[in-house]
Design a protein around this motif. Sequence first.
Motif, PDB file in Angstrom:
ATOM      1  N   CYS A  79     -36.618 -16.225 -12.111  1.00  0.00           N
ATOM      2  CA  CYS A  79     -37.432 -14.772 -11.447  1.00  0.00           C
ATOM      3  C   CYS A  79     -38.035 -14.821 -10.304  1.00  0.00           C
ATOM      4  CB  CYS A  79     -37.792 -14.060 -12.673  1.00  0.00           C
ATOM      5  SG  CYS A  79     -38.817 -12.542 -12.302  1.00  0.00           S
ATOM      6  N   CYS A  82     -41.894 -11.944 -10.819  1.00  0.00           N
ATOM      7  CA  CYS A  82     -43.172 -12.134 -11.463  1.00  0.00           C
ATOM      8  C   CYS A  82     -44.123 -13.321 -10.976  1.00  0.00           C
ATOM      9  CB  CYS A  82     -42.882 -12.151 -13.050  1.00  0.00           C
ATOM     10  SG  CYS A  82     -41.857 -10.932 -13.788  1.00  0.00           S
ATOM     11  N   HIS A  88     -39.103 -17.839 -15.862  1.00  0.00           N
ATOM     12  CA  HIS A  88     -38.040 -17.228 -16.863  1.00  0.00           C
ATOM     13  C   HIS A  88     -36.557 -16.679 -15.893  1.00  0.00           C
ATOM     14  CE1 HIS A  88     -40.875 -13.929 -15.863  1.00  0.00           C
ATOM     15  NE2 HIS A  88     -39.976 -13.244 -15.391  1.00  0.00           N
ATOM     16  N   CYS A 104     -34.770  -8.617 -14.455  1.00  0.00           N
ATOM     17  CA  CYS A 104     -36.075  -9.267 -15.008  1.00  0.00           C
ATOM     18  C   CYS A 104     -36.352  -8.187 -16.187  1.00  0.00           C
ATOM     19  CB  CYS A 104     -37.290  -9.466 -14.224  1.00  0.00           C
ATOM     20  SG  CYS A 104     -38.586 -10.075 -15.120  1.00  0.00           S
ATOM     21  N   GLN A 106     -39.012  -8.849 -18.256  1.00  0.00           N
ATOM     22  CA  GLN A 106     -40.173  -8.885 -18.370  1.00  0.00           C
ATOM     23  C   GLN A 106     -41.012  -7.915 -17.439  1.00  0.00           C
ATOM     24  OE1 GLN A 106     -42.302 -12.377 -18.454  1.00  0.00           O
ATOM     25  NE2 GLN A 106     -41.000 -13.576 -19.940  1.00  0.00           N
TER      26      GLN A 106
HETATM   27 ZN   LIG Z   1     -39.855 -11.706 -14.259  1.00  0.00          ZN
END
Ligand SMILES: [Zn+2]
Length: 128
Positions: A79, A82, A88, A104, A106
């Motif tokens: 990713c 973030c 991740h 993503c 998250q």
């Molecule tokens: Zn992310």
Amino acid sequence: MEAVTPLEQALHTARALVLADLVAGEVAEADVVSLVEEAVVQRRWWVEQWPDGVAYVAGLVAQDVQDALLDRYGRWPLCPVCGGGDPHALEVEPELGPDPHWVCHQAGVKVAALGSLGPAGTGGTPSS
Ligand SMILES: [Zn+2]
């Protein structure tokens, strides 16, 4: 004089999109490229059994390659949105549908269309 069938076209596109994202993540080594070829061969068989699935091939090949890389190399693609926290991987959405995107979960954002990931660390930065 072979016509290019929609199936061949879809497989060609799937391969090109996934390779573009592998290149962007700088993981397009020879053995990784062969994982893509393997996934394309398997999905060719799959679409021959289920021609209506032809629009879903790119997203499925991406997920196949992602799974194969997880076993051998680790998470891909990481990713880029973030900052900090645990690295991740992005996920393909829809899992089974046309017009696949990397998302993503998250951050809850669409990062890029399949085939449009930027170079690692520079792509997908929110402009706000
Ligand atoms: Zn992310």
